[in-house]
Design a protein around this motif. Structure first.
Motif, PDB file in Angstrom:
ATOM      1  N   VAL A  94       0.875  -1.180   0.000  1.00 11.04           N
ATOM      2  CA  VAL A  94       0.000   0.000   0.000  1.00 11.04           C
ATOM      3  C   VAL A  94       0.904   1.220   0.000  1.00 11.04           C
ATOM      4  CG1 VAL A  94      -1.908   1.242   1.089  1.00 11.04           C
ATOM      5  CG2 VAL A  94      -1.680  -1.224   1.476  1.00 11.04           C
ATOM      6  N   TYR A  95       0.675   2.130  -0.930  1.00 11.46           N
ATOM      7  CA  TYR A  95       1.458   3.367  -0.915  1.00 11.46           C
ATOM      8  C   TYR A  95       0.762   4.462  -1.715  1.00 11.46           C
ATOM      9  CZ  TYR A  95       3.217   2.210  -5.640  1.00 11.46           C
ATOM     10  OH  TYR A  95       3.330   1.916  -6.967  1.00 11.46           O
ATOM     11  N   LYS A  96       1.160   5.674  -1.436  1.00 10.83           N
ATOM     12  CA  LYS A  96       0.618   6.829  -2.150  1.00 10.83           C
ATOM     13  C   LYS A  96       1.306   6.941  -3.502  1.00 10.83           C
ATOM     14  CE  LYS A  96       2.032  10.874  -1.028  1.00 10.83           C
ATOM     15  NZ  LYS A  96       2.376  11.992  -0.164  1.00 10.83           N
ATOM     16  N   ALA A  97       0.506   7.031  -4.551  1.00  9.15           N
ATOM     17  CA  ALA A  97       1.054   7.111  -5.904  1.00  9.15           C
ATOM     18  C   ALA A  97       1.690   8.472  -6.152  1.00  9.15           C
ATOM     19  CB  ALA A  97      -0.049   6.858  -6.929  1.00  9.15           C
ATOM     20  N   GLY A  98       2.555   8.518  -7.136  1.00  7.61           N
ATOM     21  CA  GLY A  98       3.216   9.768  -7.501  1.00  7.61           C
ATOM     22  C   GLY A  98       2.424  10.566  -8.517  1.00  7.61           C
ATOM     23  N   PHE A  99       1.159  10.246  -8.705  1.00  8.18           N
ATOM     24  CA  PHE A  99       0.300  10.977  -9.641  1.00  8.18           C
ATOM     25  C   PHE A  99      -1.091  11.128  -9.016  1.00  8.18           C
ATOM     26  CE2 PHE A  99      -0.065   6.464 -10.492  1.00  8.18           C
ATOM     27  CZ  PHE A  99      -1.435   6.263 -10.614  1.00  8.18           C
ATOM     28  N   HIS A 100      -1.902  11.995  -9.609  1.00 11.00           N
ATOM     29  CA  HIS A 100      -3.267  12.211  -9.146  1.00 11.00           C
ATOM     30  C   HIS A 100      -4.252  11.726 -10.214  1.00 11.00           C
ATOM     31  CE1 HIS A 100      -0.952  15.103  -6.709  1.00 11.00           C
ATOM     32  NE2 HIS A 100      -1.892  14.916  -5.801  1.00 11.00           N
ATOM     33  N   ASP A 101      -5.513  11.606  -9.837  1.00  7.96           N
ATOM     34  CA  ASP A 101      -6.512  11.270 -10.846  1.00  7.96           C
ATOM     35  C   ASP A 101      -6.886  12.543 -11.603  1.00  7.96           C
ATOM     36  OD1 ASP A 101      -8.350  12.710  -9.322  1.00  7.96           O
ATOM     37  OD2 ASP A 101      -9.459  10.945  -8.641  1.00  7.96           O
ATOM     38  N   ARG A 102      -7.809  12.448 -12.512  1.00  6.80           N
ATOM     39  CA  ARG A 102      -8.154  13.591 -13.362  1.00  6.80           C
ATOM     40  C   ARG A 102      -8.742  14.758 -12.564  1.00  6.80           C
ATOM     41  NH1 ARG A 102      -7.928  12.660 -18.855  1.00  6.80           N
ATOM     42  NH2 ARG A 102      -7.968  10.473 -19.562  1.00  6.80           N
ATOM     43  N   HIS A 103      -9.215  14.474 -11.369  1.00  5.04           N
ATOM     44  CA  HIS A 103      -9.803  15.514 -10.528  1.00  5.04           C
ATOM     45  C   HIS A 103      -8.793  16.088  -9.531  1.00  5.04           C
ATOM     46  CE1 HIS A 103     -13.837  14.555 -12.011  1.00  5.04           C
ATOM     47  NE2 HIS A 103     -13.458  13.298 -11.940  1.00  5.04           N
ATOM     48  N   GLY A 104      -7.539  15.638  -9.639  1.00  3.02           N
ATOM     49  CA  GLY A 104      -6.502  16.144  -8.758  1.00  3.02           C
ATOM     50  C   GLY A 104      -6.461  15.469  -7.403  1.00  3.02           C
ATOM     51  N   ARG A 105      -7.160  14.340  -7.271  1.00  2.00           N
ATOM     52  CA  ARG A 105      -7.219  13.654  -5.980  1.00  2.00           C
ATOM     53  C   ARG A 105      -5.996  12.772  -5.756  1.00  2.00           C
ATOM     54  NH1 ARG A 105     -13.475  12.865  -7.079  1.00  2.00           N
ATOM     55  NH2 ARG A 105     -12.696  11.465  -8.681  1.00  2.00           N
ATOM     56  N   THR A 106      -5.626  12.628  -4.491  1.00  2.00           N
ATOM     57  CA  THR A 106      -4.555  11.718  -4.106  1.00  2.00           C
ATOM     58  C   THR A 106      -4.972  10.289  -4.450  1.00  2.00           C
ATOM     59  OG1 THR A 106      -4.049  13.181  -2.236  1.00  2.00           O
ATOM     60  CG2 THR A 106      -3.079  10.974  -2.199  1.00  2.00           C
ATOM     61  N   VAL A 107      -3.998   9.488  -4.878  1.00  2.00           N
ATOM     62  CA  VAL A 107      -4.269   8.096  -5.256  1.00  2.00           C
ATOM     63  C   VAL A 107      -3.479   7.155  -4.356  1.00  2.00           C
ATOM     64  CG1 VAL A 107      -4.125   6.376  -7.105  1.00  2.00           C
ATOM     65  CG2 VAL A 107      -4.662   8.765  -7.659  1.00  2.00           C
ATOM     66  N   LEU A 108      -4.170   6.190  -3.780  1.00  2.00           N
ATOM     67  CA  LEU A 108      -3.501   5.117  -3.056  1.00  2.00           C
ATOM     68  C   LEU A 108      -3.500   3.871  -3.926  1.00  2.00           C
ATOM     69  CD1 LEU A 108      -4.632   5.136   0.711  1.00  2.00           C
ATOM     70  CD2 LEU A 108      -2.497   5.954  -0.276  1.00  2.00           C
ATOM     71  N   ILE A 109      -2.342   3.232  -4.012  1.00  2.00           N
ATOM     72  CA  ILE A 109      -2.233   1.967  -4.745  1.00  2.00           C
ATOM     73  C   ILE A 109      -2.135   0.835  -3.733  1.00  2.00           C
ATOM     74  CG2 ILE A 109      -0.736   0.581  -6.238  1.00  2.00           C
ATOM     75  CD1 ILE A 109      -0.093   3.086  -7.815  1.00  2.00           C
ATOM     76  N   LEU A 110      -2.988  -0.155  -3.900  1.00  2.00           N
ATOM     77  CA  LEU A 110      -2.997  -1.319  -3.017  1.00  2.00           C
ATOM     78  C   LEU A 110      -2.667  -2.553  -3.850  1.00  2.00           C
ATOM     79  CD1 LEU A 110      -5.385   0.808  -2.060  1.00  2.00           C
ATOM     80  CD2 LEU A 110      -5.817  -0.969  -0.364  1.00  2.00           C
ATOM     81  N   ARG A 111      -1.705  -3.335  -3.358  1.00  2.00           N
ATOM     82  CA  ARG A 111      -1.299  -4.560  -4.062  1.00  2.00           C
ATOM     83  C   ARG A 111      -1.330  -5.737  -3.084  1.00  2.00           C
ATOM     84  NH1 ARG A 111       4.067  -3.100  -7.375  1.00  2.00           N
ATOM     85  NH2 ARG A 111       4.812  -2.399  -5.348  1.00  2.00           N
ATOM     86  N   PRO A 112      -2.524  -6.273  -2.855  1.00  2.00           N
ATOM     87  CA  PRO A 112      -2.704  -7.319  -1.838  1.00  2.00           C
ATOM     88  C   PRO A 112      -1.858  -8.568  -2.049  1.00  2.00           C
ATOM     89  CG  PRO A 112      -4.651  -7.116  -3.243  1.00  2.00           C
ATOM     90  CD  PRO A 112      -3.794  -5.941  -3.530  1.00  2.00           C
ATOM     91  N   GLY A 113      -1.397  -8.791  -3.274  1.00  2.19           N
ATOM     92  CA  GLY A 113      -0.549  -9.948  -3.541  1.00  2.19           C
ATOM     93  C   GLY A 113       0.834  -9.815  -2.924  1.00  2.19           C
ATOM     94  N   LEU A 114       1.165  -8.612  -2.428  1.00  3.50           N
ATOM     95  CA  LEU A 114       2.493  -8.359  -1.838  1.00  3.50           C
ATOM     96  C   LEU A 114       2.452  -8.300  -0.312  1.00  3.50           C
ATOM     97  CD1 LEU A 114       3.940  -5.660  -4.284  1.00  3.50           C
ATOM     98  CD2 LEU A 114       4.276  -8.134  -4.310  1.00  3.50           C
ATOM     99  N   GLN A 115       1.409  -8.884   0.272  1.00  3.08           N
ATOM    100  CA  GLN A 115       1.313  -8.933   1.732  1.00  3.08           C
ATOM    101  C   GLN A 115       2.564  -9.577   2.321  1.00  3.08           C
ATOM    102  OE1 GLN A 115       0.666  -7.908   4.868  1.00  3.08           O
ATOM    103  NE2 GLN A 115      -1.463  -7.810   4.166  1.00  3.08           N
ATOM    104  N   ASN A 116       3.154  -8.936   3.332  1.00  4.46           N
ATOM    105  CA  ASN A 116       4.440  -9.421   3.858  1.00  4.46           C
ATOM    106  C   ASN A 116       4.465  -9.629   5.363  1.00  4.46           C
ATOM    107  OD1 ASN A 116       4.174  -6.608   4.213  1.00  4.46           O
ATOM    108  ND2 ASN A 116       6.388  -6.340   4.408  1.00  4.46           N
ATOM    109  N   THR A 117       3.309  -9.428   6.033  1.00  4.46           N
ATOM    110  CA  THR A 117       3.284  -9.580   7.491  1.00  4.46           C
ATOM    111  C   THR A 117       2.026 -10.325   7.936  1.00  4.46           C
ATOM    112  OG1 THR A 117       2.121  -7.491   7.847  1.00  4.46           O
ATOM    113  CG2 THR A 117       4.539  -7.400   7.794  1.00  4.46           C
ATOM    114  N   LYS A 118       1.997 -10.663   9.210  1.00  8.32           N
ATOM    115  CA  LYS A 118       0.864 -11.421   9.765  1.00  8.32           C
ATOM    116  C   LYS A 118       0.033 -10.628  10.768  1.00  8.32           C
ATOM    117  CE  LYS A 118       1.955 -15.400   7.759  1.00  8.32           C
ATOM    118  NZ  LYS A 118       1.070 -16.019   6.743  1.00  8.32           N
ATOM    119  N   SER A 119       0.600  -9.596  11.358  1.00  3.58           N
ATOM    120  CA  SER A 119      -0.068  -8.863  12.428  1.00  3.58           C
ATOM    121  C   SER A 119      -1.168  -7.951  11.889  1.00  3.58           C
ATOM    122  CB  SER A 119       0.946  -8.021  13.212  1.00  3.58           C
ATOM    123  OG  SER A 119       0.282  -7.124  14.081  1.00  3.58           O
ATOM    124  N   LEU A 120      -2.418  -8.253  12.242  1.00  3.06           N
ATOM    125  CA  LEU A 120      -3.548  -7.426  11.821  1.00  3.06           C
ATOM    126  C   LEU A 120      -3.428  -6.015  12.381  1.00  3.06           C
ATOM    127  CD1 LEU A 120      -6.326  -6.956  10.549  1.00  3.06           C
ATOM    128  CD2 LEU A 120      -7.361  -7.981  12.589  1.00  3.06           C
TER     129      LEU A 120
END
Length: 296
Positions: A94-120
């Motif tokens: 999960v991280y903040k993208a280096g670009f915005h959407d067309r409305h200028g909003r902040t974008v978060l990118i989530l890549r659940p396949g890269l889960q690396n920990t166990k602690s909820l």
């Protein structure tokens, strides 16, 4: 006739605006006098989001807001610093993208396949930290963020437990109401359907309509996504032309810089930061904290 209809519409809009203004004042009166971080959080824009989330029912909005204040007083999201969650961020799940959407909003990118920990607990702390950061970096005229979810490498064995998914949904829709503009789930595998059948029941109606499935072979869903994102900025993983590169070291530098902005916004001085770091971010606040409302 047209002039009459237009005048009638304007009159109706004015009545609705006046009614909403009255509801804002009522909610403000009900929550009473606030101080410190509570007063920072409960801006007019914030109250409006809670009312919107509860269809302008003042009683329900008040209850929702009070539950958030209680949650934040114990979770203390504005005190979390990158050094406390950086281990969760090593893979770029999960991280903040280096670009915005067309409305200028902040974008978060989530890549659940890269889960690396166990602690909820740590996973939620990391997610909340990044939600707060996304809000901190919103332009002045924006209150919402966009989510892009990449299913590359996702499988039932790497998927987050139902409990984690449920807690993520709970935090987002109950403690960050009207902060999500849209969440695009890009090309999820067939196996995800079984997972989704369970998870979707935790999502309220207002959040549910913001979740969009996009499949590369479905032109309608691709076109919908293009109304939100410029393909020149959009990473190839989401059907765009940009190369997605997560640099942990560079991202860490950026987050450490943003931590200073966060501390300044919430009135947490340098000495307070040292105290918070020493106590893993769970002490030092005598006033209940809240989510950031607008770009400081």
């Amino acid at each position: 006739m047209f002039r009459w209809k237009n005048s009638s519409q304007t009159e109706q809009e004015q009545k609705e605006a006046a009614l909403r203004e009255a509801k804002m004042k009522e909610l403000k009166t009900l929550i009473g006098q606030l101080s410190g971080r509570n007063s920072l959080y409960c801006s007019d824009a914030c109250l409006k989001r809670y009312l919107e989330a509860r269809n302008w029912n003042v009683g329900k909005a008040k209850k929702m807001l009070e539950e958030t204040l209680k949650w934040r007083s114990s979770f203390k999201p504005e005190e979390i610093r990158w050094n406390e969650v950086s281990g969760e961020g090593e893979t770029g799940k999960v991280y903040k993208a280096g670009f915005h959407d067309r409305h200028g909003r902040t974008v978060l990118i989530l890549r659940p396949g890269l889960q690396n920990t166990k602690s909820l607990e740590n996973q939620m702390k990391h997610l909340v930290y990044l939600i707060e950061n996304a809000i901190l970096n919103l332009p002045e005229d924006q209150e919402q963020m966009s989510w892009l979810i990449d299913f590359t490498g996702w499988s039932m064995s790497t998927s987050v437990p139902i409990k984690s998914a449920r807690e993520t949904i709970n935090i987002l829709q109950n403690h960050y109401p009207e902060r999500l503009a849209v969440a695009f789930l890009y090309n999820p595998p067939r196996l995800f359907e079984a997972f989704w059948k369970i998870v979707k029941y935790f999502i309220d109606a207002k959040t549910f309509v913001k979740v969009k499935f996009v499949y590369p072979k479905n032109s309608e869903s691709v076109e919908l996504m293009s109304t939100f994102f410029d393909e020149e900025n959009l990473p190839t993983e989401f059907g765009g032309k940009a190369l997605l590169q997560y640099n942990y070291e560079e991202f860490s530098k950026q987050m450490n810089q943003d931590d200073v902005k966060t501390a300044n916004f919430w009135g947490l001085g340098h000495s307070n930061n040292n105290q918070l770091h020493a106590s893993n971010g769970f002490s030092g606040a005598e006033i209940a904290p809240e989510p950031i409302q607008n770009h400081p």
